[in-house]
Design a protein around this motif. Structure first.
Motif, mmCIF file in Angstrom:
data_model
loop_
_atom_site.group_PDB
_atom_site.id
_atom_site.type_symbol
_atom_site.label_atom_id
_atom_site.label_comp_id
_atom_site.label_asym_id
_atom_site.label_seq_id
_atom_site.Cartn_x
_atom_site.Cartn_y
_atom_site.Cartn_z
ATOM 1 N N LYS A 173 -110.315 -0.520 -67.035
ATOM 2 C CA LYS A 173 -109.759 1.226 -66.941
ATOM 3 C C LYS A 173 -107.913 0.349 -67.174
ATOM 4 O O LYS A 173 -107.310 1.032 -67.848
ATOM 5 N N ALA A 174 -107.692 -0.779 -66.186
ATOM 6 C CA ALA A 174 -106.197 -1.059 -66.327
ATOM 7 C C ALA A 174 -106.189 -1.762 -67.827
ATOM 8 O O ALA A 174 -104.973 -1.222 -67.952
ATOM 9 N N TYR A 175 -106.582 -2.034 -68.914
ATOM 10 C CA TYR A 175 -106.603 -2.121 -69.792
ATOM 11 C C TYR A 175 -106.613 -1.862 -70.833
ATOM 12 O O TYR A 175 -105.784 -1.149 -72.100
ATOM 13 N N CYS A 176 -107.885 -0.502 -70.848
ATOM 14 C CA CYS A 176 -107.089 1.150 -71.392
ATOM 15 C C CYS A 176 -105.902 2.030 -71.082
ATOM 16 O O CYS A 176 -105.412 2.767 -71.985
ATOM 17 N N LEU A 198 -99.146 6.384 -62.432
ATOM 18 C CA LEU A 198 -101.053 6.136 -62.394
ATOM 19 C C LEU A 198 -101.294 6.176 -61.164
ATOM 20 O O LEU A 198 -100.983 6.019 -60.385
ATOM 21 N N ASP A 199 -102.143 7.293 -61.279
ATOM 22 C CA ASP A 199 -103.499 7.276 -60.458
ATOM 23 C C ASP A 199 -104.049 5.942 -60.108
ATOM 24 O O ASP A 199 -104.716 5.130 -60.919
ATOM 25 N N GLN A 200 -103.631 5.606 -58.661
ATOM 26 C CA GLN A 200 -104.196 4.606 -58.728
ATOM 27 C C GLN A 200 -105.666 4.087 -58.270
ATOM 28 O O GLN A 200 -106.223 4.912 -57.429
ATOM 29 N N PHE A 201 -106.290 2.739 -58.346
ATOM 30 C CA PHE A 201 -107.525 2.638 -58.668
ATOM 31 C C PHE A 201 -107.253 1.237 -58.123
ATOM 32 O O PHE A 201 -109.011 1.211 -57.668
ATOM 33 N N VAL A 202 -106.499 0.319 -57.982
ATOM 34 C CA VAL A 202 -106.665 -1.233 -57.386
ATOM 35 C C VAL A 202 -105.348 -1.172 -56.527
ATOM 36 O O VAL A 202 -104.279 -0.642 -57.211
ATOM 37 N N ASN A 203 -105.171 -2.109 -55.901
ATOM 38 C CA ASN A 203 -103.257 -2.535 -55.863
ATOM 39 C C ASN A 203 -102.710 -3.109 -56.410
ATOM 40 O O ASN A 203 -103.123 -3.522 -57.888
ATOM 41 N N GLU A 204 -101.361 -3.100 -56.765
ATOM 42 C CA GLU A 204 -100.435 -3.231 -57.971
ATOM 43 C C GLU A 204 -100.709 -4.862 -57.922
ATOM 44 O O GLU A 204 -100.711 -4.853 -59.877
ATOM 45 N N ILE A 223 -94.360 4.199 -60.482
ATOM 46 C CA ILE A 223 -95.683 4.201 -58.934
ATOM 47 C C ILE A 223 -97.186 4.437 -59.218
ATOM 48 O O ILE A 223 -97.931 5.353 -60.153
ATOM 49 N N LEU A 224 -97.804 3.881 -57.999
ATOM 50 C CA LEU A 224 -98.215 3.511 -58.405
ATOM 51 C C LEU A 224 -99.235 4.802 -57.050
ATOM 52 O O LEU A 224 -98.900 3.574 -55.704
ATOM 53 N N THR A 225 -99.836 5.324 -56.978
ATOM 54 C CA THR A 225 -100.237 6.108 -55.962
ATOM 55 C C THR A 225 -101.659 6.818 -55.767
ATOM 56 O O THR A 225 -101.670 7.331 -57.529
ATOM 57 N N THR A 226 -102.290 7.425 -54.793
ATOM 58 C CA THR A 226 -103.295 7.757 -54.652
ATOM 59 C C THR A 226 -103.101 9.640 -55.481
ATOM 60 O O THR A 226 -102.378 9.933 -54.436
#
Length: 296
Positions: A173-176, A198-204, A223-226
């Protein structure tokens, strides 16, 4: 411009709505339950129970609302800031690959897009999402909006090959996402103020570790947030685009397999179809799912 945001409890939401009631203004954003203005500062209460304060008197309003502030709560955003929103679809489905979309919405196009009925794709029917997508393409065709998007799409075979290399679904997911963002940034005006969400799926920290391991140039996420799709219009639209493209991919796979390929991973038909595909399964499914081992 200073910006403060905070996720609220139901009690806090009710308290603020009463406290700010005499400063209420009209609402044009479908995501906002209440909007207020005081001393050239805007206060938004989102339906998702999020509070957003923007303007010159943020500190004064926070004091008025009895809200304590941490260093992480306030950020400086440029005036008339536009957003690039990122979201993915397909990661929870056994069949199909993955679609990650980065979508840029200029601030001047936000109202036009909101009027299309854009919302979190999980809350929309397939018919509605395809309608929004078709209307968006039509707007772009006749240059009615300046929105741009790019989707990094993997079919099942590509997904399985990348998983063999990266050994982790979140790393894929991070790669794509990183690939879609980098390609999109080549299409947008670099002189404009743009923040990437980015819709957060792991921590920064983990996100950038995945990209380092993949040996790709990492684009900074602002901004990385759920639940970002309920907070940012650009993320919601990215989610819809990803869903439509993923559904199209699933239709193509169904035609190729000559059997209807099911969504999800828990429906009994998933295993039934997987067994029917036999040796062709790597062309249709994500093999690292535990379902694969349960087929024997």
């Amino acid at each position: 411009m200073v910006s403060f945001s905070k996720q609220l409890t139901d009690k806090q939401f009710e308290y603020i709505s009463k406290r700010m009631s005499k400063y209420e203004i009209g609402v044009t954003n479908m995501y906002v339950a209440h909007a207020y203005e005081y001393d050239k500062t805007k206060v938004y209460l989102y339906k998702s129970k999020k509070l957003l304060i923007q303007g010159k008197s943020v500190d004064k309003i926070l004091k008025f609302l009895n809200i304590s502030v941490t260093k992480q709560s306030t950020t400086k955003l440029p005036i008339n800031c536009s957003f690039i929103g990122c979201d993915e679809v397909g990661t929870g489905d056994y069949f199909g690959g993955i679609v990650c979309t980065a979508c840029y919405i200029p601030v001047e196009d936000e109202q036009t897009i909101a009027k299309l009925g854009v919302n979190d794709s999980k809350k929309l029917t397939s018919i509605k999402m395809h309608q929004i997508y078709d209307e968006l393409i039509n707007l772009l065709k006749f240059k009615k909006v300046s929105i741009k998007f790019d989707s990094a799409t993997l079919n099942p075979e590509q997904y399985n090959n990348l998983f063999n290399k990266l050994k982790n679904a979140n790393a894929i997911k991070a790669y794509c996402h990183n690939a879609a963002i980098n390609r999109l940034l080549e299409k947008v005006d670099k002189n404009k103020s743009i923040k990437i969400v980015l819709d957060q799926f792991v921590n920064e920290k983990k996100y950038y570790e995945y990209l380092k391991k993949a040996k790709v140039k990492a684009q900074k996420i602002d901004i990385l947030t759920t639940k970002a799709e309920s907070k940012y219009l650009a993320v919601a639209l990215a989610s819809i685009i990803s869903r439509v493209l993923f559904e199209n991919q699933m239709q193509e796979l169904s035609a190729k397999a000559k059997v209807k390929i099911p969504f999800g991973s828990v429906d009994p038909t998933v295993k039934k179809v997987a067994r029917k595909l036999g040796s062709k399964l790597p062309k249709f499914a994500k093999l690292h799912f535990k379902i694969t081992n349960e087929l024997n």
